[in-house]
Design a protein around this motif. Sequence first.
Motif, PDB file in Angstrom:
ATOM      1  N   SER A  61       2.987  -1.683  -4.217  1.00 20.50           N
ATOM      2  CA  SER A  61       3.366  -1.497  -2.812  1.00 20.50           C
ATOM      3  C   SER A  61       4.888  -1.545  -2.644  1.00 20.50           C
ATOM      4  CB  SER A  61       2.599  -2.455  -1.895  1.00 20.50           C
ATOM      5  OG  SER A  61       3.290  -3.637  -1.745  1.00 20.50           O
ATOM      6  N   ALA A  62       5.568  -2.363  -3.472  1.00 24.36           N
ATOM      7  CA  ALA A  62       7.040  -2.370  -3.406  1.00 24.36           C
ATOM      8  C   ALA A  62       7.604  -0.996  -3.765  1.00 24.36           C
ATOM      9  CB  ALA A  62       7.598  -3.439  -4.345  1.00 24.36           C
ATOM     10  N   ALA A  63       6.923  -0.297  -4.668  1.00 22.99           N
ATOM     11  CA  ALA A  63       7.400   1.029  -5.074  1.00 22.99           C
ATOM     12  C   ALA A  63       6.896   2.129  -4.138  1.00 22.99           C
ATOM     13  CB  ALA A  63       6.953   1.317  -6.510  1.00 22.99           C
ATOM     14  N   GLY A  64       6.051   1.745  -3.196  1.00 24.75           N
ATOM     15  CA  GLY A  64       5.568   2.711  -2.214  1.00 24.75           C
ATOM     16  C   GLY A  64       4.344   3.505  -2.665  1.00 24.75           C
ATOM     17  N   PHE A  65       3.633   2.971  -3.653  1.00 29.33           N
ATOM     18  CA  PHE A  65       2.416   3.659  -4.098  1.00 29.33           C
ATOM     19  C   PHE A  65       1.169   2.933  -3.622  1.00 29.33           C
ATOM     20  CE2 PHE A  65       5.420   5.069  -7.440  1.00 29.33           C
ATOM     21  CZ  PHE A  65       5.254   6.444  -7.299  1.00 29.33           C
ATOM     22  N   GLY A  66       0.182   3.681  -3.204  1.00 29.97           N
ATOM     23  CA  GLY A  66      -1.131   3.110  -2.923  1.00 29.97           C
ATOM     24  C   GLY A  66      -1.910   3.110  -4.222  1.00 29.97           C
ATOM     25  N   LEU A  67      -2.194   1.919  -4.758  1.00 30.80           N
ATOM     26  CA  LEU A  67      -2.934   1.822  -6.022  1.00 30.80           C
ATOM     27  C   LEU A  67      -4.229   1.083  -5.733  1.00 30.80           C
ATOM     28  CD1 LEU A  67      -2.698   2.272  -9.181  1.00 30.80           C
ATOM     29  CD2 LEU A  67      -2.061  -0.148  -9.281  1.00 30.80           C
ATOM     30  N   ARG A  68      -5.352   1.760  -5.968  1.00 29.15           N
ATOM     31  CA  ARG A  68      -6.644   1.101  -5.747  1.00 29.15           C
ATOM     32  C   ARG A  68      -7.085   0.445  -7.060  1.00 29.15           C
ATOM     33  NH1 ARG A  68      -7.484   6.123  -4.070  1.00 29.15           N
ATOM     34  NH2 ARG A  68      -9.318   6.480  -5.394  1.00 29.15           N
ATOM     35  N   GLN A  69      -7.232  -0.874  -7.013  1.00 25.81           N
ATOM     36  CA  GLN A  69      -7.698  -1.616  -8.181  1.00 25.81           C
ATOM     37  C   GLN A  69      -9.122  -2.062  -7.876  1.00 25.81           C
ATOM     38  OE1 GLN A  69      -4.799  -4.379  -9.969  1.00 25.81           O
ATOM     39  NE2 GLN A  69      -3.672  -4.183  -8.073  1.00 25.81           N
ATOM     40  N   THR A  70     -10.090  -1.459  -8.534  1.00 26.49           N
ATOM     41  CA  THR A  70     -11.474  -1.792  -8.223  1.00 26.49           C
ATOM     42  C   THR A  70     -12.179  -2.327  -9.463  1.00 26.49           C
ATOM     43  OG1 THR A  70     -12.189   0.483  -8.648  1.00 26.49           O
ATOM     44  CG2 THR A  70     -11.606  -0.067  -6.372  1.00 26.49           C
ATOM     45  N   GLY A  71     -13.372  -2.853  -9.239  1.00 20.63           N
ATOM     46  CA  GLY A  71     -14.109  -3.507 -10.325  1.00 20.63           C
ATOM     47  C   GLY A  71     -13.654  -4.939 -10.444  1.00 20.63           C
ATOM     48  N   PRO A  72     -14.367  -5.743 -11.236  1.00 21.90           N
ATOM     49  CA  PRO A  72     -13.938  -7.127 -11.437  1.00 21.90           C
ATOM     50  C   PRO A  72     -12.556  -7.142 -12.091  1.00 21.90           C
ATOM     51  CG  PRO A  72     -16.069  -6.693 -12.515  1.00 21.90           C
ATOM     52  CD  PRO A  72     -15.551  -5.376 -12.034  1.00 21.90           C
TER      53      PRO A  72
END
Length: 425
Positions: A331-342
Amino acid sequence: MDRTNSRDRELRDRAAAVIPGGMYGHQSVGLLPDDYPQFFERGEGAHLWDADGNRYLDFMCAYGPNLFGYAHPEIDAAFVRQLEKGDTLTGPTALMVELAEALTGMVTHADWAIFCKNGSDATTMALTTARAHTRRRIVVRAKGAYHGALPWCTPRPAGVIDTDRSHQIFYDYNDVASLEAAVAEAGDDLAAVFAAPFKHDAFIDQSDPTPEYARKARELCDRTGALLVVDEVRAGFRLDRDCSWSRLGVQPDLSSWGKCVANGHPLSILLGNDKARAAAASIYVTGSFWYQAATMAAALETLRLIRETDYLERITALGQRLRDGLAERASAAGFGLRQTGPGVMPLFLFDDDPDLRKGFCWSSEMLSRGVYVHPWHNMFLCAAMTEADIDGALDAAEASFGALKRQVRDLTPVEKLAFLSAGAR
Ligand code: PMP
């Protein structure tokens, strides 16, 4: 950065001549960024060295088998000790009985065990057992879920004929209505309902099973007399020391295991309850190497570490540290990164990245900084990782987000438009 890959390229060229397609199956890097190495030299702990000697912190863990670290001293010593005594013999050793006793003592639903070599052996044997038990034919399983590479379940249609795939009805994971509809359609021919511990399909966001879905699967099997199968091959012992659906209060009749149960030595397992015992005893299943004693010695040592160490709590905490740190840096770099799963089996997908262009660039940047991540398959943490490893990966991630941003910035307006709207292609 200044990684060399000449040996890998040479091996690929030679492989192209003597191995179909140069490489096959899930370990082919054909669907990975170009700079991913195909060939490796060694592994130790949480690290892996490619054929050119480049070292990586390995977030694939051999696609799961590495739970306690590559070349684990105690596990491999147990393996070697037994190898010296005898491995592939005319019959099994006492270790087979000890291993079945250990597993039935650890996994709540299990009253018996059958040992085999690959996950596909165990999932197929689960289906055969369920068909023998019910004397019915149909398996109801989740759309897109991977259960192995045999004709009944391989994701690729080449060489598969209609009858290999017959008597299967698909439902949407976690969708109670679609599960009920599939079971209704199967009618009085339903033999088994298959489920993965969580939705761990490639290329898409992962999801945990809802308690309603898991309970409904159990209830439908109880009502119809079909057997409930949980396929733990990939996730087993990374989420729990028991069958992972125990956490939902749901016990299957059968569960298939593999990958990490002997920390990389070849072993898979079908576990079952008393209800399925007679059917399991009635089917003919075997393999020349299914009784190997050295692998069983390694498995006993692996199970001891599972029972006696805090590996699960540690990898869970490391997974959370990675997830929190990545969320912050993305988020600091301005990217939406979805981290899913355990957290211990995460999958990362970028927002607005339908053709995985950002994911591929970012993963390549990570690789060049000595961190092996996967752009579209769930990853795995292992107990040999340390907080310092995770922090190092986070530093690499921060730099990789920066590099990805620069790549977007350095494009010409036309290229940039193509990059950002890649999904429209
Ligand atoms: N089931 C699941 C959930 C798996 O992830 C896999 C392997 N990726 C299999 C079955 C098949 O295991 P194997 O490749 O050892 O045959």
